[in-house]
Design an enzyme around this catalytic site. Structure first.
Site, PDB file in Angstrom:
ATOM      1  CB  SER A 259      22.220  29.282   7.805  1.00 23.58           C
ATOM      2  OG  SER A 259      22.794  29.424   6.528  1.00 23.58           O
TER       3      SER A 259
ATOM      4  CD  GLN B 213      25.302  32.715   8.109  1.00 26.93           C
ATOM      5  OE1 GLN B 213      24.243  32.254   7.709  1.00 26.93           O
ATOM      6  NE2 GLN B 213      26.311  33.005   7.310  1.00 26.93           N
TER       7      GLN B 213
ATOM      8  CE1 TYR C 163      28.158  32.106   4.394  1.00 27.18           C
ATOM      9  CE2 TYR C 163      25.996  31.091   4.548  1.00 27.18           C
ATOM     10  CZ  TYR C 163      27.364  31.020   4.711  1.00 27.18           C
ATOM     11  OH  TYR C 163      27.937  29.876   5.175  1.00 27.18           O
TER      12      TYR C 163
ATOM     13  NE  ARG D 248      33.115  23.050   1.978  1.00 32.52           N
ATOM     14  CZ  ARG D 248      32.053  23.712   2.447  1.00 32.52           C
ATOM     15  NH1 ARG D 248      30.843  23.204   2.302  1.00 32.52           N
ATOM     16  NH2 ARG D 248      32.197  24.866   3.060  1.00 32.52           N
TER      17      ARG D 248
ATOM     18  CE  LYS E 206      29.668  30.376  11.870  1.00 35.21           C
ATOM     19  NZ  LYS E 206      30.033  29.882  10.541  1.00 35.21           N
TER      20      LYS E 206
ATOM     21  CG  HIS F 236      32.612  27.527   7.535  1.00 43.46           C
ATOM     22  ND1 HIS F 236      32.035  28.754   7.427  1.00 43.46           N
ATOM     23  CD2 HIS F 236      31.706  26.658   7.012  1.00 43.46           C
ATOM     24  CE1 HIS F 236      30.834  28.640   6.872  1.00 43.46           C
ATOM     25  NE2 HIS F 236      30.616  27.366   6.624  1.00 43.46           N
TER      26      HIS F 236
ATOM     27  CB  SER G 177      35.978  24.791  14.855  1.00 46.40           C
ATOM     28  OG  SER G 177      35.711  25.788  13.907  1.00 46.40           O
TER      29      SER G 177
ATOM     30  NE  ARG H 272      32.437  16.064  15.985  1.00 46.80           N
ATOM     31  CZ  ARG H 272      32.413  17.227  15.337  1.00 46.80           C
ATOM     32  NH1 ARG H 272      31.839  18.297  15.895  1.00 46.80           N
ATOM     33  NH2 ARG H 272      32.929  17.346  14.134  1.00 46.80           N
TER      34      ARG H 272
HETATM   35  C1  GLV Z   1      28.168  26.407   4.367  1.00 48.29           C
HETATM   36  O1  GLV Z   1      28.153  27.103   5.304  1.00 48.29           O
HETATM   37  C2  GLV Z   1      28.956  25.280   4.177  1.00 48.29           C
HETATM   38  O2  GLV Z   1      29.936  25.089   4.916  1.00 48.29           O
HETATM   39  O3  GLV Z   1      28.645  24.500   3.278  1.00 48.29           O
END
Ligand code: GLV
Length: 443
Positions: free
Chosen positions: A138, A183, A185, A220, A298, A322, A354, A357
């Protein structure tokens, strides 16, 4: 579990890890130090990490309904077991973006791994190298691109049971010892973008994977509650890719010293969207730098976007939401996979991500047309417990689970018997009621 039953097959006998664990318990009284049951694993992670690390790893957008939808989608597909098939050797190998790999599993890009273990990304990079599975780094990592490449090489150089059988077939021109993807950004400073791609290529990362669903982090609540943005705290982690970048440091190094959020705010989760218009430029840069290696987007969740990705020249896409961390109340990634595969699966590489498991989840995603899957939280939970050992234990367990599932369900070869064969190997049960984790824990 007869250990002498090791006829030569294309794949390592991952299933023997089960025997190793039983033997260790039976003969030496040594039990695994944590449960690899995924529901229990996430719970025990809470005990091993501080709040910031635990909530960051496990936070979801909003009410977490997308995360739940991801899992529900798996629950509704059921595997049809077959009887009396010769599965004494299994073939879990697949070829993905020019690499023949021993099992269809990729380490997904997760940032700020130092939250979970002091060596951060060096841990999963090394384990991935040992297992011969692709590692995707990342841009929000807490180790430099170059150091992660070294750790991945170190892993690949370790001879152990599981990597003695795997075969690499790296692409021409790539110098990777073990498959590794980068990856990206993408910020809005093209010089920095090019510098990152050049560093990645020089360090043997030979697939560029652009994340398009996270120019900015989703809402979040469990992170908001504790102001969980580690870059703004003293002694920040997660700036390492920027702080080791000569172009970024020349331009913004002084500012980074004064404001530890500078790298993340300008180059990672900057909140300023790109559009499809920018993609041809990026693909062109990557092709120039890497002499034509694959470019992957992605964050695809619709057929229209999958088709668009193909039309602009991508060799692959990652069907992912994600892990439910961005848009709450969204479709489960597995729900959209079949339509995307129908439209583009024969033209592009489709990686599914995603909510994976278990071995059964890997099987289902491949049956529904993915060419490989990415895992994320699983390996983070493992490394959160016991660093490298914990990460390896979780991965070897997942591989054993998949290998044993193939054996007991009567499927020999992933590519011949499972891939894109949902009509034969799965049934859909739309009314399946998914137990909540708490209800599940009582079972
Ligand atoms: C970053 O990729 C995150 O989901 O915090």
């Amino acid at each position: 579990m007869d250990p002498s039953n090791t006829p030569k097959g294309p794949s390592p006998h991952y299933s023997l890890y089960q025997r190793e664990l039983f033997r260790r318990g039976g003969e030496e009284g040594i039990l695994p130090s944590f449960s690899i049951h995924p529901d229990e694993l996430v719970e025990s992670t809470k005990q091993t990490l501080n709040n910031r690390a635990y909530f960051y790893a496990n936070s979801n957008a909003g009410l977490g309904w997308t995360d739940r939808a991801n899992r529900e989608a798996f629950y509704r597909w059921r595997i049809v077991p077959l009887a009396l098939r010769d599965t004494s050797t299994r073939d879990l190998t697949v070829t993905i973006l020019g690499h023949k790999i021993p099992a269809p599993i990729i380490f997904g890009p997760i940032g700020i791994n130092k939250l979970y273990s002091p060596l951060g990304e060096l841990v999963p990079a090394k384990v991935a190298g040992e297992l011969g599975l692709p590692y995707c780094l990342s841009t929000a990592a807490s180790q430099s691109i170059e150091d992660v490449a070294k750790a991945n090489d170190l892993g690949a150089s370790i001879k152990n049971e599981s990597n003695s059988v795997h075969q690499y077939s790296g692409p021409n021109g790539g110098n990777a010892q073990s498959p590794r993807f980068y990856q990206l950004y993408m910020g809005h400073d093209d010089d920095v973008t090019i510098s990152l791609l050049e560093r990645a290529w020089k360090s043997g990362f030979d697939v560029c994977m652009l994340t398009t669903d996270t120019w900015q982090l989703g809402w979040r609540p469990t992170d908001i509650n504790i102001a969980n943005y580690v870059f703004y705290y003293p002694g920040p982690v997660g700036n390492e890719v920027g702080a080791s970048d000569p172009v970024f440091m020349k331009k913004d190094g002084k500012e980074l010293l004064a404001d530890s959020g500078k790298w993340i705010d300008s180059s990672v989760w900057h909140g300023k969207a790109h559009t499809w218009k920018k993609i041809p430029w990026l693909i062109q840069q990557w092709k120039r730098i890497s002499k034509g290696r694959p470019f992957v987007i992605k964050g695809i969740q619709s057929v229209a976007d999958a088709v668009k990705a193909y039309e602009v020249g991508c060799e692959g896409i990652v069907v992912t939401n994600h892990a439910g961390r961005q848009v709450d109340g969204a479709i489960g990634s597995l729900e959209v996979l079949p339509d995307i595969v129908k439209a583009t699966g024969d033209k592009m590489t489709i990686i599914f991500d995603s909510g994976i498991r278990t071995g059964a989840d890997v099987f289902k995603a491949l049956a529904l047309g993915a060419h490989a899957v990415m895992i994320g939280r699983l390996y983070v939970w493992g490394m959160s417990h016991e660093g490298e050992h914990g990460c390896r234990h979780v991965l070897k367990s997942l591989l054993a689970d998949l290998d044993i599932l193939m054996t007991v369900a009567g499927y020999r070869s992933i590519s011949q018997d499972v891939c894109n064969r949902a009509a034969d190997v799965l049934r859909y049960n739309p009314s399946g009621v998914f137990p909540s984790p708490k209800e599940h824990a009582k079972l």
